[in-house]
Design an enzyme around this catalytic site. Structure first.
Site, PDB file in Angstrom:
ATOM      1  N   ASP A  93       0.861  -1.177   0.000  1.00  0.00           N
ATOM      2  CA  ASP A  93       0.000   0.000   0.000  1.00  0.00           C
ATOM      3  C   ASP A  93       0.902   1.233   0.000  1.00  0.00           C
ATOM      4  OD1 ASP A  93       0.887   0.266   2.577  1.00  0.00           O
ATOM      5  OD2 ASP A  93      -1.001  -0.258   3.525  1.00  0.00           O
ATOM      6  N   ASP A 147      -8.286  -7.254   1.062  1.00  0.00           N
ATOM      7  CA  ASP A 147      -7.313  -7.463   2.138  1.00  0.00           C
ATOM      8  C   ASP A 147      -7.970  -7.023   3.424  1.00  0.00           C
ATOM      9  OD1 ASP A 147      -5.748  -4.893   3.503  1.00  0.00           O
ATOM     10  OD2 ASP A 147      -6.793  -4.400   1.647  1.00  0.00           O
ATOM     11  N   CYS A 193     -12.054 -29.366   8.038  1.00  0.00           N
ATOM     12  CA  CYS A 193     -11.154 -28.301   7.577  1.00  0.00           C
ATOM     13  C   CYS A 193      -9.808 -28.918   7.213  1.00  0.00           C
ATOM     14  CB  CYS A 193     -10.982 -27.244   8.670  1.00  0.00           C
ATOM     15  SG  CYS A 193      -9.730 -25.992   8.277  1.00  0.00           S
ATOM     16  N   CYS A 229      -6.888 -27.372   6.986  1.00  0.00           N
ATOM     17  CA  CYS A 229      -5.698 -26.634   7.417  1.00  0.00           C
ATOM     18  C   CYS A 229      -4.817 -27.503   8.312  1.00  0.00           C
ATOM     19  CB  CYS A 229      -6.092 -25.333   8.122  1.00  0.00           C
ATOM     20  SG  CYS A 229      -6.428 -25.470   9.881  1.00  0.00           S
ATOM     21  N   CYS A 237      -6.188 -27.902  12.009  1.00  0.00           N
ATOM     22  CA  CYS A 237      -7.347 -28.777  12.202  1.00  0.00           C
ATOM     23  C   CYS A 237      -7.012 -30.245  11.937  1.00  0.00           C
ATOM     24  CB  CYS A 237      -8.503 -28.323  11.315  1.00  0.00           C
ATOM     25  SG  CYS A 237      -9.287 -26.798  11.903  1.00  0.00           S
ATOM     26  N   HIS A 281      -5.114 -21.001  10.957  1.00  0.00           N
ATOM     27  CA  HIS A 281      -6.443 -21.529  10.608  1.00  0.00           C
ATOM     28  C   HIS A 281      -7.295 -20.453   9.933  1.00  0.00           C
ATOM     29  CE1 HIS A 281     -10.432 -23.335  10.884  1.00  0.00           C
ATOM     30  NE2 HIS A 281     -10.823 -22.150  11.358  1.00  0.00           N
TER      31      HIS A 281
END
Length: 378
Positions: A89, A271, A309, A311, A314, A340
């Site tokens: 940015d 974002d 999930c 991830c 998990c 996560h």
């Protein structure tokens, strides 16, 4: 270059080609303010959880360690060991949030560093030079971030200045990309649409900046205090005046529900600090709303945060263990939740892209929002 693959209503499925690889859109960019995700999540972790784009902050990196330091170390990609796209940015939002510490002039803004109080000047050319030193894939134009609410007169003056600054950003970026010692000579520039909640100012500004043929366009100055319905109205009324053949980026937004609503209105890039910030406060995102892992009811719970999930957290750890880490103030607990949550956002974007391709985005959105609304006693 942006390629529109297909549409479902106004929702766009696209592909944005950059010097650091292709970005499948809609996309959620993972926020690493000072070239790191807060919560001890590394770039190796980001690769594992499906992150496409990392976002870093120009102001923070200029103040520490210094953009010249990053340049000497080979640019942001080499600095943080990340070979995919990075968006920086412009530093404008941070500078303008230092309300009592800054002074706006036509050439730019004078302000005091939040770290040591040192006087700093940043204008369009300075922002472009800093971002060129950082060698990000996509640089954001330096704009004025007007306060909310603001009078019509103030907003008109502010937007006119932002337009003049954008022209200076474009000229400076073109110059920097030709210099021999520039690390990324293919750095892209996104312009930023402003205008607060004044539709006519937003639309006129969108038309004006669309003429500049930039690499992409952002909607700035939203999620700063206006209602969600006002924000959705502004998106709906402004996006049609930005080029469909370029990506549209909604800056700093937002919740999973915000993202679904904005995708439906034609937005490609997002974002937000929420996934990391909420993770650091003990909250996990799930398909049934947010879950507070500090809640005593999870003490003996041996299930993962969310069944099914994919991830790494998990797949391996229980709610009870994560709660223990949080209560013991172990950094690992925060790291697990941030990991996560970022995976959850990245996975949701993947599902959104698939739903648009399959022409069933409306039903996907409805089902997802119903799940989020079912949040009970978490």
């Amino acid at each position: 270059m942006y390629k529109l693959i297909c549409k479902d209503g106004n929702a766009k499925r696209g592909e944005f080609t950059t010097v650091h690889g292709k970005i499948q859109t809609p996309v959620f960019m993972n926020v690493g303010t000072a070239a790191a995700i807060k919560g001890a999540v590394s770039t190796m972790d980001l690769q594992e959880i499906g992150t496409q784009v990392e976002l870093s902050n120009t102001y923070h990196l200029h103040v520490r360690p210094g953009d010249e330091v990053v340049k000497k170390l080979g640019g942001l990609h080499k600095f943080m060991v990340w070979d995919k796209p990075i968006l920086t940015d412009s530093g404008g939002f941070q500078v303008f949030s230092l309300a009592g510490l800054r002074k706006i002039k036509e050439e730019g803004v004078y302000f005091n560093s939040h770290i040591d109080g040192k006087k700093i000047f940043m204008g369009p050319e300075e922002s472009m030079r800093i971002q060129s030193n950082l060698a990000s894939t996509i640089a954001m134009a330096f704009d004025e971030c007007p306060p909310h609410p603001a009078t019509r007169e103030y907003m008109e003056d502010s937007v006119a200045r932002t337009t003049r600054w954008l022209l200076r950003c474009k000229n400076e970026m073109n110059r920097l990309n030709t210099l021999e010692d520039t690390i990324n000579k293919h750095q892209m520039l996104f312009g930023i649409n402003q205008g607060g909640t004044y539709t006519d100012i937003r639309v006129e500004h969108a038309k004006r900046i669309s003429e500049l043929d930039l690499d992409g366009y952002a909607l700035g100055g939203l999620a700063v205090g206006e209602s969600h319905s006002e924000m959705y109205r502004i998106i709906e009324e402004t996006v049609p005046y930005l080029p469909e053949a370029k990506p549209t980026y909604l800056m700093g937004v937002g919740t999973p529900a915000n993202i679904l609503e904005a995708v439906e209105r034609g937005v490609d890039f997002f974002d937000c600090v929420y996934p990391a910030r909420n993770g650091r406060h003990g909250h996990a995102y799930t398909n049934h709303g947010k879950m507070n892992l500090l809640n005593a009811k999870y003490e003996l719970d041996d299930r993962p945060i969310e069944e099914g999930c994919g991830c790494p957290v998990c797949k391996n750890y229980s709610r009870g263990y994560i709660r223990h880490l949080l209560k013991a103030k172990e950094m690992l607990g925060l790291r697990f939740l941030v990991t996560h949550n970022l995976y959850f956002y990245n996975k949701m974007m993947e599902e959104i892209r698939e739903a648009i391709e399959n022409q069933n985005f409306a039903s996907y959105k409805k089902k997802k929002l119903e799940g989020f609304a079912a949040e009970q006693g978490n």
